[in-house]
Write an enzyme that holds these catalytic residues in place. Structure first.
Site, short mmCIF file in Angstrom:
data_model
loop_
_atom_site.label_atom_id
_atom_site.label_comp_id
_atom_site.label_asym_id
_atom_site.label_seq_id
_atom_site.Cartn_x
_atom_site.Cartn_y
_atom_site.Cartn_z
N THR A 73 0.85 -1.18 0.00
CA THR A 73 0.00 0.00 0.00
C THR A 73 0.89 1.24 0.00
O THR A 73 2.12 1.13 -0.08
CB THR A 73 -0.98 -0.03 1.19
N LYS A 77 4.02 1.66 -3.78
CA LYS A 77 3.56 0.92 -4.96
C LYS A 77 4.43 1.13 -6.19
O LYS A 77 4.57 0.23 -7.01
CB LYS A 77 2.10 1.27 -5.27
N ASN A 98 0.95 -3.80 -6.47
CA ASN A 98 0.31 -3.82 -5.15
C ASN A 98 0.38 -5.21 -4.52
O ASN A 98 -0.18 -5.45 -3.47
CB ASN A 98 -1.13 -3.31 -5.21
N ASP A 114 -5.07 -3.67 -8.12
CA ASP A 114 -5.89 -2.53 -7.68
C ASP A 114 -7.01 -2.20 -8.67
O ASP A 114 -8.16 -2.01 -8.28
CB ASP A 114 -5.02 -1.29 -7.48
N ALA A 142 -2.41 3.59 -7.12
CA ALA A 142 -3.75 3.06 -7.28
C ALA A 142 -4.48 3.75 -8.42
O ALA A 142 -5.21 3.11 -9.19
CB ALA A 142 -4.54 3.20 -5.98
N ASN A 162 -4.99 16.20 -10.67
CA ASN A 162 -3.90 15.91 -9.75
C ASN A 162 -3.21 17.21 -9.35
O ASN A 162 -3.17 18.17 -10.14
CB ASN A 162 -2.88 14.96 -10.40
N ARG A 163 -2.68 17.23 -8.13
CA ARG A 163 -2.01 18.43 -7.64
C ARG A 163 -0.87 18.84 -8.58
O ARG A 163 -0.69 20.01 -8.87
CB ARG A 163 -1.46 18.17 -6.22
N THR A 164 -0.13 17.85 -9.08
CA THR A 164 0.88 18.11 -10.10
C THR A 164 0.25 17.81 -11.46
O THR A 164 0.07 16.64 -11.83
CB THR A 164 2.12 17.21 -9.89
#
Length: 272
Positions: A73, A77, A98, A114, A142, A162-164
């Protein structure tokens, strides 16, 4: 607690689950009863390994002769890929593992469940990914697996927030290239009516975490899904439910893959 029906003795094989943090993992709770029902002498236990200790811990895991493998987790990963001796094609394509299984020759091979687990979890709860328009928050391990699984299941579209932003673009391009169609795109975390909205970030593991986005944007036409399994109903899901949306806990992703993983590990038991 070990599941009823399992006796831990000198011949018991161990399956670990590694992560940091680790208190939230639900795999041992869900998979140990499956091992007991299958009458295989395997027990699954959580193993807390920090990012900085992964390389060292990996050598220790390899040295444990009765360890048949381990689930992975966050945040390991993607880093674990470089440590595996080999990768199944799906894990290689997704770029994250995973599950690691000890093969008959003692090598560690990386697998990816996943995405399959997430889609099976949706379908098991009566939801239909095929033909659906989706918004996914996150572009990590994931999230990558889920993006490919949704595309293969026939979802109509996927917006990745996504933040980036560059990571979202990179993931969208990889999925589109593999699928040969314009399926995914990078975008903003603004849900649209009728979408399946997936929080594939770690936001929600801690009660103090901010919500992934303003849930005033949620309405009753949406299905709001999590990959976080503990708590089963995160603050994000609670807020979405208050807005009239259907909600889908991350526990269903775990349950959607544990029977596949259990069969995969039971196959290895006789070889170790």
């Amino acid at each position: 607690m070990v599941a009823p029906g399992i006796t831990v003795d000198g011949s018991t094989k161990i399956m670990g689950v590694i992560g940091d943090p680790i208190a939230q993992v639900m795999t041992p709770t869900t998979i140990n009863p499956i091992f007991a029902a299958r009458k295989v002498n395997i027990v699954c236990v959580p193993l807390h390994i920090s990012v900085h200790e992964l390389d060292t811990a990996w050598k220790g895991l390899k040295a444990l002769g009765n360890l048949i493998g381990f689930g992975i987790t966050l945040p390991h990963k993607q880093a674990a890929m470089t440590l595996c001796d080999s990768l199944e094609p799906l894990a290689e394509r997704v770029g994250a593992v995973n599950l690691v299984r000890r093969e008959a020759d003692g090598s560690f091979r990386g697998y990816q469940f996943d995405g399959k687990g997430f889609v099976r979890g949706l379908k098991g709860q009566g939801h239909t990914p095929s033909g659906s328009h989706c918004l996914m928050l996150g572009a990590g391990g994931a999230a990558i697996a889920i993006a490919f699984a949704l595309a293969e299941e026939g979802a109509a579209s996927l917006t990745i927030a996504n933040r980036t932003h560059a990571k979202a673009e990179e993931l969208a391009e990889a999925v589109n290239r593999k699928m040969g169609r314009s399926f995914a795109r990078a975008g903003d975390p603004r849900p649209e009516p009728g979408q399946i909205v997936i929080n594939a970030t770690s936001l929600g593991l801690s009660a103090s975490d901010p919500l992934p986005f303003d849930t005033d944007l949620v309405d009753g036409t949406m299905l709001i899904a999590e990959v976080i399994a503990k708590p089963e109903v995160t603050p994000f899901l609670e807020a979405a439910r208050a807005r009239g949306a259907q909600i889908h806990s991350g526990i269903h992703m775990i349950r959607g893959q544990v029977d596949l993983i259990a069969a995969h590990m039971a196959e290895a038991q006789a070889k170790v």
